[in-house]
Design an enzyme around this catalytic site. Sequence first.
Site, PDB file in Angstrom:
ATOM      1  N   TYR A  11      17.634 -11.870  48.738  1.00 55.96           N
ATOM      2  CA  TYR A  11      16.935 -10.636  48.361  1.00 55.96           C
ATOM      3  C   TYR A  11      15.973 -10.908  47.202  1.00 55.96           C
ATOM      4  O   TYR A  11      14.788 -10.569  47.249  1.00 55.96           O
ATOM      5  CB  TYR A  11      17.945  -9.543  47.966  1.00 55.96           C
ATOM      6  N   ASN A  50      16.953   3.495  56.332  1.00 58.77           N
ATOM      7  CA  ASN A  50      17.959   3.800  55.292  1.00 58.77           C
ATOM      8  C   ASN A  50      17.701   5.177  54.692  1.00 58.77           C
ATOM      9  O   ASN A  50      17.869   5.374  53.490  1.00 58.77           O
ATOM     10  CB  ASN A  50      17.932   2.715  54.207  1.00 58.77           C
ATOM     11  N   ASN A  98      11.693  -8.191  57.002  1.00 56.90           N
ATOM     12  CA  ASN A  98      11.387  -6.850  56.507  1.00 56.90           C
ATOM     13  C   ASN A  98      10.553  -6.877  55.236  1.00 56.90           C
ATOM     14  O   ASN A  98       9.538  -6.195  55.134  1.00 56.90           O
ATOM     15  CB  ASN A  98      12.706  -6.144  56.193  1.00 56.90           C
ATOM     16  N   SER A 147      11.977  -6.133  41.031  1.00 57.66           N
ATOM     17  CA  SER A 147      13.316  -5.959  40.474  1.00 57.66           C
ATOM     18  C   SER A 147      13.544  -6.933  39.327  1.00 57.66           C
ATOM     19  O   SER A 147      13.017  -8.050  39.331  1.00 57.66           O
ATOM     20  CB  SER A 147      14.330  -6.255  41.583  1.00 57.66           C
ATOM     21  N   LYS A 207      11.633 -10.889  46.808  1.00 54.65           N
ATOM     22  CA  LYS A 207      10.837 -10.202  45.778  1.00 54.65           C
ATOM     23  C   LYS A 207       9.909 -11.197  45.077  1.00 54.65           C
ATOM     24  O   LYS A 207       8.741 -10.901  44.820  1.00 54.65           O
ATOM     25  CB  LYS A 207      11.755  -9.521  44.748  1.00 54.65           C
ATOM     26  N   PHE A 263       7.510   0.866  48.469  1.00 52.87           N
ATOM     27  CA  PHE A 263       8.963   0.865  48.244  1.00 52.87           C
ATOM     28  C   PHE A 263       9.720   0.244  49.423  1.00 52.87           C
ATOM     29  O   PHE A 263      10.853  -0.190  49.260  1.00 52.87           O
ATOM     30  CB  PHE A 263       9.487   2.307  48.128  1.00 52.87           C
ATOM     31  N   ALA A 264       9.112   0.292  50.620  1.00 56.13           N
ATOM     32  CA  ALA A 264       9.867  -0.042  51.837  1.00 56.13           C
ATOM     33  C   ALA A 264      10.418  -1.457  51.773  1.00 56.13           C
ATOM     34  O   ALA A 264       9.705  -2.399  51.423  1.00 56.13           O
ATOM     35  CB  ALA A 264       8.969   0.107  53.064  1.00 56.13           C
ATOM     36  N   ARG A 293      32.572 -10.567  40.261  1.00 54.95           N
ATOM     37  CA  ARG A 293      31.869 -10.596  41.553  1.00 54.95           C
ATOM     38  C   ARG A 293      30.944 -11.806  41.554  1.00 54.95           C
ATOM     39  O   ARG A 293      30.227 -12.040  40.570  1.00 54.95           O
ATOM     40  CB  ARG A 293      31.085  -9.288  41.710  1.00 54.95           C
ATOM     41  N   ARG A 335      24.401  -3.634  31.767  1.00 52.59           N
ATOM     42  CA  ARG A 335      23.124  -3.470  32.477  1.00 52.59           C
ATOM     43  C   ARG A 335      22.290  -2.386  31.794  1.00 52.59           C
ATOM     44  O   ARG A 335      22.812  -1.524  31.103  1.00 52.59           O
ATOM     45  CB  ARG A 335      23.360  -3.022  33.940  1.00 52.59           C
TER      46      ARG A 335
HETATM   47  P1  NAD Z   1      16.084   2.874  49.778  1.00 50.50           P
HETATM   48  O1  NAD Z   1      16.742   2.048  50.816  1.00 50.50           O
HETATM   49  O2  NAD Z   1      16.694   4.163  49.399  1.00 50.50           O
HETATM   50  O3  NAD Z   1      14.570   3.182  50.217  1.00 50.50           O
HETATM   51  C1  NAD Z   1      13.801   2.292  50.975  1.00 50.50           C
HETATM   52  C2  NAD Z   1      13.146   3.088  52.097  1.00 50.50           C
HETATM   53  O4  NAD Z   1      12.352   2.194  52.874  1.00 50.50           O
HETATM   54  C3  NAD Z   1      14.144   3.734  53.056  1.00 50.50           C
HETATM   55  O5  NAD Z   1      13.791   5.091  53.265  1.00 50.50           O
HETATM   56  C4  NAD Z   1      14.003   2.921  54.353  1.00 50.50           C
HETATM   57  O6  NAD Z   1      14.239   3.723  55.502  1.00 50.50           O
HETATM   58  C5  NAD Z   1      12.573   2.435  54.254  1.00 50.50           C
HETATM   59  N1  NAD Z   1      12.301   1.166  54.936  1.00 50.50           N
HETATM   60  C6  NAD Z   1      13.005   0.013  54.876  1.00 50.50           C
HETATM   61  N2  NAD Z   1      12.410  -0.942  55.615  1.00 50.50           N
HETATM   62  C7  NAD Z   1      11.294  -0.383  56.139  1.00 50.50           C
HETATM   63  C8  NAD Z   1      10.255  -0.861  56.969  1.00 50.50           C
HETATM   64  N3  NAD Z   1      10.266  -2.102  57.455  1.00 50.50           N
HETATM   65  N4  NAD Z   1       9.265  -0.015  57.313  1.00 50.50           N
HETATM   66  C9  NAD Z   1       9.232   1.270  56.847  1.00 50.50           C
HETATM   67  N5  NAD Z   1      10.191   1.772  56.049  1.00 50.50           N
HETATM   68  C10 NAD Z   1      11.212   0.950  55.709  1.00 50.50           C
HETATM   69  O7  NAD Z   1      15.876   1.935  48.506  1.00 50.50           O
HETATM   70  P2  NAD Z   1      15.424   2.318  47.017  1.00 50.50           P
HETATM   71  O8  NAD Z   1      16.605   2.195  46.144  1.00 50.50           O
HETATM   72  O9  NAD Z   1      14.650   3.567  47.028  1.00 50.50           O
HETATM   73  O10 NAD Z   1      14.486   1.070  46.710  1.00 50.50           O
HETATM   74  C11 NAD Z   1      13.080   1.122  46.889  1.00 50.50           C
HETATM   75  C12 NAD Z   1      12.495  -0.214  46.511  1.00 50.50           C
HETATM   76  O11 NAD Z   1      12.855  -0.528  45.167  1.00 50.50           O
HETATM   77  C13 NAD Z   1      12.982  -1.378  47.365  1.00 50.50           C
HETATM   78  O12 NAD Z   1      11.893  -2.242  47.616  1.00 50.50           O
HETATM   79  C14 NAD Z   1      14.005  -2.075  46.484  1.00 50.50           C
HETATM   80  O13 NAD Z   1      14.099  -3.449  46.753  1.00 50.50           O
HETATM   81  C15 NAD Z   1      13.418  -1.827  45.096  1.00 50.50           C
HETATM   82  N6  NAD Z   1      14.442  -1.856  44.035  1.00 50.50           N
HETATM   83  C16 NAD Z   1      15.523  -1.012  44.104  1.00 50.50           C
HETATM   84  C17 NAD Z   1      16.505  -1.069  43.117  1.00 50.50           C
HETATM   85  C18 NAD Z   1      17.707  -0.170  43.182  1.00 50.50           C
HETATM   86  O14 NAD Z   1      18.701  -0.480  42.517  1.00 50.50           O
HETATM   87  N7  NAD Z   1      17.691   0.931  43.917  1.00 50.50           N
HETATM   88  C19 NAD Z   1      16.389  -1.981  42.061  1.00 50.50           C
HETATM   89  C20 NAD Z   1      15.266  -2.811  42.007  1.00 50.50           C
HETATM   90  C21 NAD Z   1      14.292  -2.735  43.005  1.00 50.50           C
HETATM   91  N1  UFG Z   2      30.401  -3.294  39.052  1.00 49.54           N
HETATM   92  C1  UFG Z   2      31.765  -3.123  39.011  1.00 49.54           C
HETATM   93  N2  UFG Z   2      32.377  -2.530  40.081  1.00 49.54           N
HETATM   94  C2  UFG Z   2      31.678  -2.100  41.176  1.00 49.54           C
HETATM   95  C3  UFG Z   2      30.274  -2.275  41.200  1.00 49.54           C
HETATM   96  C4  UFG Z   2      29.666  -2.885  40.115  1.00 49.54           C
HETATM   97  O1  UFG Z   2      32.421  -3.496  38.055  1.00 49.54           O
HETATM   98  O2  UFG Z   2      32.303  -1.584  42.126  1.00 49.54           O
HETATM   99  C5  UFG Z   2      29.721  -3.894  37.885  1.00 49.54           C
HETATM  100  C6  UFG Z   2      28.965  -5.187  38.203  1.00 49.54           C
HETATM  101  O3  UFG Z   2      29.841  -6.284  38.123  1.00 49.54           O
HETATM  102  C7  UFG Z   2      27.877  -5.168  37.136  1.00 49.54           C
HETATM  103  C8  UFG Z   2      27.583  -3.681  36.939  1.00 49.54           C
HETATM  104  O4  UFG Z   2      28.729  -2.995  37.448  1.00 49.54           O
HETATM  105  O5  UFG Z   2      28.382  -5.675  35.940  1.00 49.54           O
HETATM  106  C9  UFG Z   2      26.352  -3.205  37.689  1.00 49.54           C
HETATM  107  O6  UFG Z   2      26.464  -3.566  39.062  1.00 49.54           O
HETATM  108  P1  UFG Z   2      25.503  -2.953  40.182  1.00 49.54           P
HETATM  109  O7  UFG Z   2      25.975  -3.498  41.497  1.00 49.54           O
HETATM  110  O8  UFG Z   2      25.414  -1.478  40.036  1.00 49.54           O
HETATM  111  O9  UFG Z   2      24.058  -3.516  39.799  1.00 49.54           O
HETATM  112  P2  UFG Z   2      23.530  -5.007  39.633  1.00 49.54           P
HETATM  113  O10 UFG Z   2      23.028  -5.131  38.229  1.00 49.54           O
HETATM  114  O11 UFG Z   2      24.518  -5.992  40.095  1.00 49.54           O
HETATM  115  O12 UFG Z   2      22.305  -5.055  40.666  1.00 49.54           O
HETATM  116  C10 UFG Z   2      21.380  -3.986  40.850  1.00 49.54           C
HETATM  117  C11 UFG Z   2      20.874  -4.047  42.289  1.00 49.54           C
HETATM  118  C12 UFG Z   2      20.065  -5.307  42.484  1.00 49.54           C
HETATM  119  C13 UFG Z   2      18.946  -5.349  41.484  1.00 49.54           C
HETATM  120  C14 UFG Z   2      19.493  -5.246  40.081  1.00 49.54           C
HETATM  121  C15 UFG Z   2      18.371  -5.155  39.075  1.00 49.54           C
HETATM  122  O13 UFG Z   2      21.968  -4.036  43.196  1.00 49.54           O
HETATM  123  O14 UFG Z   2      19.500  -5.294  43.778  1.00 49.54           O
HETATM  124  O15 UFG Z   2      20.317  -4.082  39.953  1.00 49.54           O
HETATM  125  O16 UFG Z   2      17.484  -4.153  39.415  1.00 49.54           O
HETATM  126  F1  UFG Z   2      18.274  -6.509  41.616  1.00 49.54           F
END
Ligand code: NAD
Ligand code: UFG
Length: 337
Positions: free
Chosen positions: A148, A35, A99, A124, A152, A80-81, A291, A230
Amino acid sequence: MNILLTGGVGYIGSHTAVVLAETGHEVVLYDNFSNSSTDVIHRLTTIIGSDLPFVQGDVRDTARLTHALRTHHIEAVVHFAGLKAVGESVIQPIAYYDNNVNGAISLLQAMQTAGARTLVFSSSATVYGDPQYLPFDEAHPTSAINPYGRTKLHIEQMLCDVARTADHWRIACLRYFNPVGAHESGLIGENPKGIPNNLMPYVARVASGQLPHLEVFGADYSTADGTGVRDYIHVVDLAKGHLAALDFLRKEIGWHVFNLGTGRGYSVLEIVRAFELASNRPIPYRVAPRRMGDLAAYYAEPNRAKTVLNWQAERTLQEMCASMWRWQERLSRTAVD
Ligand code: NAD
Ligand code: UFG
């Protein structure tokens, strides 16, 4: 310290790489590019002013990971992966467990073999499930309502067990709220493939004219304006939280959980207005049905991170939107995809 970032080329990993490198740490990126792309590595070089070593590999490849840990004399890992799309996890749960859970097991095995015992894990706020009270503090009961979230939770429980062994592990579990925004350079940020699932990237694409309008998922929640609330946190503040956690783990062994959020919630419509201001573009929207699986409102109790890690989020919603917009404009200009 020599620190390996699994998934270090991704959205949060790349911002954390900048913060750690700028603080003088030796950072090694480990990513399978499922990704992300090598472009990010070039842009990191521009920001930091020097090359970061990187290894292309999968975290489930224990031998490769062990080799990387040994070769680079790694002392700490930030993990992070993983896969992170809630909807996709419902359709492909096996891929998510493989994964995320197998990836974490493989990492622990590699770290044990290589003798690295300091780990920061990307968790998360989703692990809190339905709020029994708000704000969520770290003592709030955990549960998960999708695969998902369950990956976690499984990983958290596994890490907690590992930290209780006699091997002197040092593990920090960081529960992120909603990371948004981008680096001030406009060179790195989040670039979801296809149509974004999350609010901020979607709004950014509406502002840039790539998508016609936002669908607001529900305007009948029991919140001030009826739309979902949020706790959005600037990704650079979040990245700094990792630095604080790594500093803390120099002194402490065991298992430690921290919320990384601001403590303040914003509604969907507040985000729309803030983004209109930052981009000086209209964001047309339509109210759509709720949603599935969405919660009305949640936000962090961030005090533990403040008192124990001496960390708190500093950037405002305007800065989150402005940096996101700068990044979106760059993406539109260069049509990076
Ligand atoms: P992202 O997808 O941008 O980054 C994840 C990276 O991990 C990518 O570069 C991908 O190529 C790599 N990857 C995935 N699977 C892999 C594997 N098996 N081996 C090696 N590399 C692998 O995601 P992000 O937003 O940077 O999220 C990072 C972490 O934070 C994740 O674990 C995600 O669950 C967690 N997280 C993200 C959010 C969010 O909203 N972005 C919220 C809460 C938690
Ligand atoms: N929303 C809309 N329209 C859209 C997208 C989102 O109205 O097109 C609303 C959702 O209903 C929610 C808010 O915007 O009320 C935030 O939604 P996001 O999808 O941006 O974020 P979430 O809080 O649903 O979830 C995110 C990540 C999850 C993570 C969580 C907490 O997607 O993986 O934050 O870290 F677990």
